[in-house]
Design a protein around this motif. Structure first.
Motif: not given
Length: 112
Positions: A96-101
């Motif tokens: 999720a953090a990768v997607q949000e970045t």
């Protein structure tokens, strides 16, 4: 169903799908009881089909996370649902953090 998801997640690190089948309804709308049509095919009423992809993972206990993914053609927000292997909650948070970045959204707002 549990075994089918286990088999899928043995081949893939995670499953990604839209969280809902449509954007939010207008306030005061009775569209929750309207027939949903996708590519000319009637798919049942909105209320029953809106979150259909989420239920199986609630039943099987697979970790999942939902996060904003952008905006539909009507200008309203959409969301991405990510499902992972059992015990992989940390992996879900990282993904999720990768997607949000990759697709930052916090500064974006739907039309008023």
């Amino acid at each position: 169903m549990y075994r089918a998801f286990q088999d899928l997640l043995a081949r893939y690190d995670a499953l990604m799908m839209p969280t809902t089948t449509r954007t939010v309804l207008d306030v005061g709308s009775d569209a929750a009881n309207d027939e949903v049509e996708v590519d000319g095919v009637k798919c049942g009423i909105t209320r029953l089909g809106w979150h259909f992809a989420l239920y199986p993972f609630s039943l099987t206990g697979h970790p999942a996370i939902t996060l904003p993914s952008g905006f539909a053609t009507d200008g309203l927000p959409t969301a991405l649902h990510i499902v992972g292997r059992l015990g992989a909650e940390t992996d879900m948070m990282r993904l999720a953090a990768v997607q949000e970045t990759a697709r930052p959204w916090a500064q974006l707002r739907p039309p008023v």
